[in-house]
Enzyme design. Structure first.
Site, PDB file in Angstrom:
ATOM      1  N   LYS A 184       0.828  -1.206   0.000  1.00 26.54           N
ATOM      2  CA  LYS A 184       0.000   0.000   0.000  1.00 26.54           C
ATOM      3  C   LYS A 184       0.866   1.261   0.000  1.00 26.54           C
ATOM      4  O   LYS A 184       2.079   1.186   0.108  1.00 26.54           O
ATOM      5  CB  LYS A 184      -0.947  -0.019   1.204  1.00 26.54           C
ATOM      6  CG  LYS A 184      -1.894  -1.237   1.216  1.00 26.54           C
ATOM      7  CD  LYS A 184      -2.788  -1.266  -0.006  1.00 26.54           C
ATOM      8  CE  LYS A 184      -3.910  -2.293   0.090  1.00 26.54           C
ATOM      9  NZ  LYS A 184      -3.473  -3.681   0.133  1.00 26.54           N
TER      10      LYS A 184
HETATM   11  C1  LIG Z   1      -9.741  -3.227  -1.444  1.00 26.46           C
HETATM   12  C2  LIG Z   1      -9.095  -3.877  -0.272  1.00 26.46           C
HETATM   13  N1  LIG Z   1      -9.778  -4.010   0.875  1.00 26.46           N
HETATM   14  C3  LIG Z   1      -9.244  -4.586   1.960  1.00 26.46           C
HETATM   15  C4  LIG Z   1      -7.960  -5.065   1.953  1.00 26.46           C
HETATM   16  C5  LIG Z   1      -7.418  -5.719   3.176  1.00 26.46           C
HETATM   17  O1  LIG Z   1      -6.307  -5.022   3.652  1.00 26.46           O
HETATM   18  P1  LIG Z   1      -5.328  -5.698   4.719  1.00 26.46           P
HETATM   19  O2  LIG Z   1      -4.348  -6.504   3.938  1.00 26.46           O
HETATM   20  O3  LIG Z   1      -4.669  -4.528   5.412  1.00 26.46           O
HETATM   21  O4  LIG Z   1      -6.150  -6.499   5.630  1.00 26.46           O
HETATM   22  C6  LIG Z   1      -7.200  -4.959   0.802  1.00 26.46           C
HETATM   23  C7  LIG Z   1      -5.838  -5.488   0.764  1.00 26.46           C
HETATM   24  O5  LIG Z   1      -5.251  -5.747  -0.258  1.00 26.46           O
HETATM   25  C8  LIG Z   1      -7.776  -4.360  -0.338  1.00 26.46           C
HETATM   26  O6  LIG Z   1      -7.087  -4.257  -1.478  1.00 26.46           O
END
Ligand SMILES: Cc1ncc(COP(=O)(O)O)c(C=O)c1O
Length: 385
Positions: A184
């Site tokens: 990210k």
């Molecule tokens: C659109 C979206 N939502 C939620 C997430 C979940 O994030 P995390 O990996 O911090 O749990 C991601 C992770 O890639 C994502 O791309």
């Protein structure tokens, strides 16, 4: 060196961030504590939000925000199939039913014009995803939510630093969830945060993120702490550690610079690939915004490229270049097909994107010559000048 593997994403970690992690390790307090508090305050100041809750991931944030809404069986949450599976998984684990609307073919964002038709008497919330850091058209979405008395939980996993009509995502509206996963725009290793203007929701999330305890460890083991606590509700273990926040404290001030560099790289892809018949390029909307360019993800045209997306990814890998697949449409996964009856044909735009999308290398540390390598490899592969 031309032969080294070039990943599609790589975090940029400063020496000061590494020193801060080491200082945290040496401090004797490595889990949730003063650095998490400072990081929460820094995010609140950056996005312009009254309350920020740092967590172990955005998945945890979605789970807690949706759980705190108190969904009843059969309650519906309207979202998009063009997202990471966690978005829909958390609706289900919070007790809700995902209702999907198709996306726009060229921004990949949920088509806000289709939301009204998806609203039923069971709808409780709308869950837009700012895909790749491009803001969804939030004014009409919030107008609809207000008209129908719906909550809005924004999946802003890609969107720290994104702006919509001059306002930062997280600085207006209902509730937003950010991700600090290593791919990210800023990272804490794993990590995430919920931002909300609803104090009651924030209080619930604060409880739920740490066992349902009325007092976190930092407030119990310190000199002035009281070792007793009460359990108010059964909760989860989704707290962020100070070791993670140590990284985040140095990532956040670098974010605007990261986005500037990401924007340059994306603009260069857009400019160079514009005349290539093998690609359909992403479009940006007319409303004022700042794209955070978490991903640069065009759609391959298999007939013109003489290969499909998966063959392209494999061929690039053989040329020592990594690419990414974000994402396959979630409604086509077996669980969602079996449980909710979704099928191919339900969301044609999402399906076409799902079959053709590929993320090209994009990260702040990507040099112009790295990008030249990516473009040269694609030109050679396609026989394109
Ligand atoms: C659109 C979206 N939502 C939620 C997430 C979940 O994030 P995390 O990996 O911090 O749990 C991601 C992770 O890639 C994502 O791309």
């Amino acid at each position: 060196m031309a032969d080294e593997f070039l990943p599609f994403s790589r975090p940029t970690i400063s020496p000061e961030a590494i020193d801060e992690v080491v200082a945290c390790l040496r401090s004797g307090w490595i889990t949730t504590g003063p650095r998490v508090k400072k990081f929460e305050e820094a995010i609140a100041a950056y996005v312009g939000a009254p309350r920020v809750l740092a967590l172990s991931s955005a998945t945890a944030g979605l789970h807690l925000a949706l759980t705190a809404l108190g969904l009843e069986p059969g309650d519906e949450v309207i979202t998009t199939p063009m997202t990471f599976a966690a978005t829909l998984n958390m609706i289900v684990l919070a007790g809700g039913r995902p209702v999907l609307v198709d996306v726009e073919p060229d921004t990949y964002n949920m088509d806000v014009g289709q939301i009204a038709a998806a609203i039923s008497t069971r709808t409780r919330a709308i869950l837009p995803v700012h895909f790749a850091g491009l803001p969804v058209d939030m004014d009409p979405l919030y107008a609809l939510a207000e008209k129908h008395g719906l909550r809005v939980i924004e999946d802003a996993a890609h969107a720290i630093g994104t702006e919509y009509r001059g306002k930062r995502i997280g600085g207006f509206g209902d509730t937003q969830v950010f991700s600090f996963h290593p791919n990210k725009n800023i990272t804490t290793g794993e990590g995430g945060a919920v931002v909300t203007r609803d104090q009651k929701l924030a209080d619930s999330i604060a409880l739920l993120r740490f066992h349902g305890m009325d007092r976190e460890a930092w407030n119990r083991f310190g000199k002035s702490g009281n070792q007793h606590y009460e359990i108010i509700t059964p909760g989860f273990k989704y707290n962020m550690m100070d070791m993670q926040a140590a990284l985040g404290l140095h990532q956040l001030p670098a974010l605007d610079g990261f986005i500037r560099r990401r924007t340059e790289i994306a603009a260069r892809y857009q400019e160079i690939l514009a005349g290539w018949p093998q690609w359909t390029l992403p479009r940006t909307p007319d409303y004022p915004h700042r794209h955070a360019w978490h991903l640069y993800a065009p759609l391959i045209n298999p007939a013109e490229a003489h290969m499909d997306r998966d063959a392209f990814m494999q061929a690039m890998k053989e040329r020592n270049i990594g690419t990414g697949l974000h994402y396959r449409a979630v409604h086509l996964y077996p669980y969602y097909r079996d449980q909710f009856g979704f099928k191919r044909g339900d969301f044609p735009n999402a399906e076409s994107i799902s079959d053709r999308i590929v993320s090209l290398p994009l990260f702040p540390g990507l040099s112009d010559s790295d990008q030249d390598r990516v473009i040269a490899a694609m030109a050679e592969l396609f026989g394109q000048d």
